[in-house]
Scaffold this motif. Structure first.
Motif, short mmCIF file in Angstrom:
data_model
loop_
_atom_site.label_atom_id
_atom_site.label_comp_id
_atom_site.label_asym_id
_atom_site.label_seq_id
_atom_site.Cartn_x
_atom_site.Cartn_y
_atom_site.Cartn_z
N ARG A 193 1.07 -1.62 0.00
CA ARG A 193 0.24 0.03 0.51
C ARG A 193 0.99 1.46 -0.07
O ARG A 193 0.22 2.37 -0.12
N ASN A 194 2.38 1.55 -0.01
CA ASN A 194 2.82 2.36 0.44
C ASN A 194 4.01 2.19 0.25
O ASN A 194 5.16 1.30 0.07
N GLY A 195 4.29 2.81 -1.73
CA GLY A 195 5.56 2.83 -2.90
C GLY A 195 4.90 1.30 -3.81
O GLY A 195 4.49 1.49 -3.65
N LEU A 196 6.20 1.32 -4.19
CA LEU A 196 6.39 0.17 -5.31
C LEU A 196 6.87 -0.93 -4.54
O LEU A 196 7.19 -1.33 -4.02
N ALA A 197 5.92 -2.15 -5.39
CA ALA A 197 5.56 -3.62 -5.07
C ALA A 197 5.60 -4.57 -6.16
O ALA A 197 5.22 -4.33 -7.40
N LEU A 198 6.48 -5.01 -6.43
CA LEU A 198 6.86 -6.10 -7.34
C LEU A 198 6.21 -7.14 -7.19
O LEU A 198 6.90 -8.43 -5.58
N ASP A 199 4.89 -8.13 -7.43
CA ASP A 199 4.72 -9.10 -6.63
C ASP A 199 5.31 -10.95 -7.17
O ASP A 199 4.54 -10.49 -8.46
N ALA A 200 5.93 -11.70 -7.66
CA ALA A 200 6.41 -13.18 -8.72
C ALA A 200 6.21 -12.16 -9.84
O ALA A 200 5.31 -13.08 -10.77
N VAL A 201 7.03 -11.38 -9.98
CA VAL A 201 7.34 -10.86 -11.70
C VAL A 201 8.11 -11.40 -13.06
O VAL A 201 9.20 -11.99 -12.34
N ARG B 112 1.78 4.95 -16.54
CA ARG B 112 2.36 4.47 -15.00
C ARG B 112 3.12 5.65 -14.32
O ARG B 112 3.64 6.14 -13.51
N ALA B 113 3.83 6.70 -15.18
CA ALA B 113 4.14 8.11 -14.98
C ALA B 113 3.31 8.47 -14.48
O ALA B 113 3.17 9.36 -13.11
N GLY B 114 2.23 8.41 -14.77
CA GLY B 114 1.53 9.74 -14.67
C GLY B 114 0.99 8.72 -12.29
O GLY B 114 0.23 9.75 -11.93
N ALA B 115 1.05 7.46 -12.85
CA ALA B 115 0.93 6.82 -11.45
C ALA B 115 1.74 6.58 -10.15
O ALA B 115 2.25 7.57 -9.20
N GLY B 116 2.93 7.92 -10.90
CA GLY B 116 4.08 8.58 -9.96
C GLY B 116 4.92 7.88 -10.23
O GLY B 116 6.63 8.06 -9.33
N GLY C 144 2.68 -12.66 -12.23
CA GLY C 144 3.17 -11.74 -11.60
C GLY C 144 2.00 -10.36 -11.45
O GLY C 144 1.48 -9.93 -12.76
N GLN C 145 2.96 -8.93 -10.61
CA GLN C 145 1.96 -7.78 -11.24
C GLN C 145 2.70 -6.54 -10.07
O GLN C 145 3.53 -6.66 -9.07
N VAL C 146 2.78 -5.87 -10.66
CA VAL C 146 3.25 -4.49 -10.46
C VAL C 146 2.25 -3.56 -9.33
O VAL C 146 0.95 -3.49 -10.20
N LEU C 147 2.52 -2.95 -8.70
CA LEU C 147 1.56 -2.11 -7.87
C LEU C 147 2.24 -1.28 -6.61
O LEU C 147 4.06 -0.91 -6.78
N MET C 148 1.76 0.45 -7.30
CA MET C 148 2.05 1.64 -6.33
C MET C 148 1.17 2.05 -6.01
O MET C 148 -0.46 1.64 -5.77
N ASP C 149 1.35 1.79 -4.59
CA ASP C 149 0.42 2.17 -3.62
C ASP C 149 -0.92 2.22 -2.93
O ASP C 149 -1.75 2.44 -2.82
N GLY C 150 -0.03 0.12 -3.87
CA GLY C 150 -1.84 -0.58 -3.73
C GLY C 150 -2.47 -0.81 -4.81
O GLY C 150 -3.15 -1.87 -4.81
N ASP C 151 -2.08 -0.04 -5.50
CA ASP C 151 -2.82 -0.20 -7.01
C ASP C 151 -2.43 -1.23 -8.00
O ASP C 151 -1.26 -0.55 -8.34
N GLU C 152 -2.79 -1.76 -8.97
CA GLU C 152 -2.53 -2.68 -9.46
C GLU C 152 -2.05 -1.95 -10.42
O GLU C 152 -3.18 -1.34 -11.15
N ILE C 153 -0.95 -1.60 -11.65
CA ILE C 153 -0.47 -1.04 -12.37
C ILE C 153 -0.40 -1.64 -13.79
O ILE C 153 0.38 -1.29 -14.81
#
Ligand code: ATP
Length: 240
Positions: free
Chosen positions: A7-15, A81-85, A64-73
């Motif tokens: 929920r806080n920052g960038l997360a790569l989940d099994a990408v 994705r630039a717009g997501a920060g 897998g998935q990439v999340l920014m602040d908890g949102d899947e992008i």
């Protein structure tokens, strides 16, 4: 993976991602929180650039998935994705050599969303070498100044998370020190930074944590302090 972190920052989940039929990275799970600098280390061809491209949407994910602040992008195009920060400085820097420094900065401008509102004047404070070169063509700058310009141009997009691909490559030690000061300032301002490098000489100055990738898979995660003490890991996975 911890939902708090995602929920806080960038997360790569099994990408997983790759080129043609071949997977170049597999099951990469990694987080970067605001104000944290994470070094993604590994030898030539290990999969560092591919990881950043997958985060930025320049390669389709194979899993897998990439999340920014908890949102899947993961399904979004690069500009969204630039717009997501997320701001990305590729290895080839991609500045406009026929435009002036000031025009390059303008070309990176994006409307402010949640990040800091960077202006050319604020960026000239952060990168004092660029100020006197404001009206020069970017193609006339030194390699170090071009790297600073590439970073400054990306900051004009007001990112909250930065992806830097081998920013210290080919730079003189004094420029690498200047770059380290900039990265520390950005970190203090709350940016999260994912930093790819082949060796640890720059990253030990700025990074909080290290993740090591080899043949497309993460092999090690630890603090920079732990890695500095672990000769066996450094010898095995890094060019030291
Ligand atoms: P470097 O420091 O050389 O950039 P890296 O760790 O960033 O290394 P990647 O560029 O991510 O490594 O490459 C990972 C793997 O993917 C390598 O085997 C590489 O040959 C392959 N690869 C990279 N780009 C492409 C491409 N455009 N087409 C096909 N294969 C590629």
């Amino acid at each position: 993976m911890s939902t708090n972190l995602t929920r806080n920052g960038l997360a790569l989940d099994a990408v997983s991602a790759g080129y043609g039929q071949a997977l170049a990275i597999r099951d990469i799970t990694l987080t970067v929180t605001p104000g944290e600098v994470v070094a993604l280390l590994g030898r030539n061809g290990a999969g560092k650039s591919t990881t950043l491209k997958a985060v930025m949407g320049m390669l389709p994910l194979r899993g897998g998935q990439v999340l920014m602040d908890g949102d899947e992008i993961s399904g979004r195009p690069v500009h969204a994705r630039a717009g997501a920060g997320i701001g990305y400085v590729p290895e080839d820097r991609r500045i406009f050599t026929g435009l002036t420094v000031a025009e390059n900065l303008e070309s990176g401008r994006r409307p402010i969303e949640a990040g800091r509102d960077w202006t050319p004047d604020r960026l000239f404070d952060l990168f004092p070498n660029l100020a006197p070169a404001r009206d020069r063509h970017a193609g006339q700058l030194s390699g170090g100044e071009q790297q600073m310009l590439a970073l400054a141009r990306t900051l004009m997009g007001n990112p909250r998370m930065l992806l830097l691909d081998e920013p210290s490559e080919g730079l003189a030690p004094v420029i690498v020190d200047a770059l380290a000061r900039v990265v520390k300032t950005l970190k203090q301002e709350g940016l999260g930074i994912l930093l790819c490098e082949q060796n640890t000489s720059f990253t030990t100055k700025v990074a909080d944590r290290a993740a090591i990738i080899e043949s497309g898979s993460l092999q090690y995660e630890g603090s920079m302090g732990q890695l500095a003490l672990d000769d066996a890991v450094r010898k095995r996975y890094l060019a030291v």
